[in-house]
Design an enzyme around this catalytic site. Structure first.
Site, PDB file in Angstrom:
ATOM      1  N   SER A   1       0.837  -1.198   0.000  1.00 25.99           N
ATOM      2  CA  SER A   1       0.000   0.000   0.000  1.00 25.99           C
ATOM      3  C   SER A   1       0.872   1.248   0.000  1.00 25.99           C
ATOM      4  O   SER A   1       2.037   1.202   0.366  1.00 25.99           O
ATOM      5  CB  SER A   1      -0.894   0.000   1.242  1.00 25.99           C
ATOM      6  N   HIS A   2       0.277   2.365  -0.428  1.00 24.10           N
ATOM      7  CA  HIS A   2       0.986   3.644  -0.360  1.00 24.10           C
ATOM      8  C   HIS A   2       1.122   4.126   1.080  1.00 24.10           C
ATOM      9  O   HIS A   2       1.887   5.036   1.360  1.00 24.10           O
ATOM     10  CB  HIS A   2       0.236   4.705  -1.172  1.00 24.10           C
ATOM     11  N   SER A   3       0.325   3.559   1.961  1.00 17.69           N
ATOM     12  CA  SER A   3       0.283   4.037   3.340  1.00 17.69           C
ATOM     13  C   SER A   3       0.597   2.915   4.318  1.00 17.69           C
ATOM     14  O   SER A   3       0.007   1.829   4.245  1.00 17.69           O
ATOM     15  CB  SER A   3      -1.117   4.602   3.612  1.00 17.69           C
TER      16      SER A   3
END
Lengths: 216, 226
Positions: free
Chosen positions: B9-11
């Protein structure tokens, strides 16, 4: 002395260093282009990645052109981030595979490396010509490179023709509506701006060509 | 060794959250989050994804799920960099539903293909359950059960139900009113929305149909071990 007919590992190192310089000196322009239709990180990401490449490659220990390209690929993958890291990384990785362990590259090998790079970017990003991506610069560059190589031109000339075509291709992304990447979220509003990825591809090829020409 | 999972994920908090939900359904499966950049900023980091891939790695292989954009490319690149790229599978699936479905399939001992398919099928799992269809087949085992546990066929009970079918050669449908679900699909079972006090009908076919129905009935009688 006529044209330098082949390209060695040392040439590839010099060419990549020139590419890094071009990216660094155009950092602000890439940031600005990406701010308009992306997330404004392309300039920083590319500068960080190519700065790292220059510290990793060394003409004294270069080995083969393929080995230098492979080092550049893994460095870009680890340091650029975003979509550009995997895309440029894949391009250099495939180019490295295409040239294998040859000690010297002729014009045809350079064209093959560019072709393999394009195929890698296409496979990774699943974009096609006209989607307003780096493929719009790289694809015409490969066609021009193949034509030049087919006419028996040396590496520097192959790169020069590729760079010219990439520049036109990048300019032609301005009116396009993005269909891939972050800019595609903007839909119609992405028209009227140069694609940052196409621009950085053209910048790199132009620097590569310039460097190869001066190393005659 | 069960198939491992990597959540790209980007986060970092998002990847960790998905891991938390999937791990609750499938506590024995290695689910490794790979979210954000090294400095915690939003983005995807090849080194982080590669490290997560090594950590989740098992003889059974690893399935990678991603959130959006460059996360897919980073995941694919990390798989290609493996000694055996066939041991990793990047799946196009909804992140949360796919992770849950894959984790439950992995917990049940499914192989790499089946775990990847479970994640991909999560996109097609009916939210409301499917209409009741086929007439009774010869040899079909039917059993009506009452749900007496507090939460009905919510996430955890649905996962236990799906897992109880592991290794059995039986196709089991769960019917509630006019809807039915494939008992092996957690999301499909959850989609029935069966609650405490509802009576559901199990319809099983195949060589192990009797055993499948017995196991599910016992599970329900134990209130899904709540």
């Amino acid at each position: 002395m006529g044209e330098l007919m082949t390209c060695t590992a040392g040439t590839v190192v010099a060419v990549l260093r020139a590419g890094a310089e071009a990216v660094l000196s155009h950092r602000e322009e890439l940031v600005r282009l990406d701010r308009e239709i992306g997330d404004a990180d392309h300039g920083e990401n590319m500068a960080r990645g190519f700065e790292a490449v220059t510290t990793k490659i060394d003409s004294a220990t270069a080995g083969t052109p393929g080995a230098v390209l492979k080092t550049a690929a893994s460095t870009l993958i680890s340091t650029v981030g975003g979509a550009s890291g995997p895309l440029y990384g894949t391009a250099f990785l495939r180019a490295a595979s295409a040239v294998g362990d040859a000690e010297q590259l002729d014009g045809a090998a350079v064209a093959r490396a560019l072709q393999a790079g394009l195929e890698g970017v296409t496979a990774r990003g699943k974009a096609v010509t006209g989607d307003k991506t780096m493929i719009d610069a790289l694809s015409p560059a490969v066609e021009a490179a193949k034509a030049a190589a087919g006419a028996g031109e040396p590496p520097a000339e192959v790169l020069a023709r590729a760079a010219e075509a990439a520049e036109s291709g990048a300019q032609a992304t301005e009116p396009l509506v993005a269909r891939k990447g972050r800019a595609s979220y903007l839909g119609e509003r992405s028209a009227g701006h140069l694609d940052p990825g196409a621009r950085s591809t053209a910048l790199l090829l132009s620097a590569f060509a310039e460097s190869a020409r001066s190393s005659r | 060794m069960s198939v491992g999972l990597v959540v790209v994920s980007h986060s970092a908090p998002l990847a960790e959250g998905v891991r938390e939900v999937a791990a609750q359904m499938a506590p024995q499966v290695r689910v490794v989050p790979a979210g954000g950049l090294a400095d915690g900023a939003v983005g995807t980091d090849f080194e982080k994804v590669s490290a997560a891939l090594s950590e989740a790695f098992s003889d059974g292989g690893v399935v990678l799920l991603y959130d959006l954009g460059s996360a897919q490319m980073t995941a694919e690149l990390a798989v290609e960099a493996l000694d055996d790229p066939n041991a990793g599978r990047v799946v196009d699936a909804p992140l949360v539903e796919g992770a849950v479905a894959a984790a439950v399939a992995a917990q049940g001992g499914s192989d790499l293909d089946a775990v990847a398919r479970a994640a991909e099928d999560a996109a097609r799992a009916p939210v409301e359950g499917e209409p009741v269809g086929a007439p009774a087949e010869p040899g079909e085992v039917r059993q009506e059960i009452e749900l007496t546990n507090e939460v009905g066929l919510h996430a955890r009970p649905a996962a236990l139900l799906a897992r109880s079918l592991t290794g059995l050669d039986a196709a089991v449908r769960v019917e509630l009113g006019e809807n039915e679900a494939d008992a092996a699909s957690v999301l499909s079972v959850m989609g029935l929305g069966a609650r405490k006090g509802d009576r559901v009908v199990l319809r099983a076919s195949g060589p192990d149909a009797q055993q499948a129905v017995r196991l599910i009935t016992e599970l329900a009688q134990r209130n899904f071990d709540e």
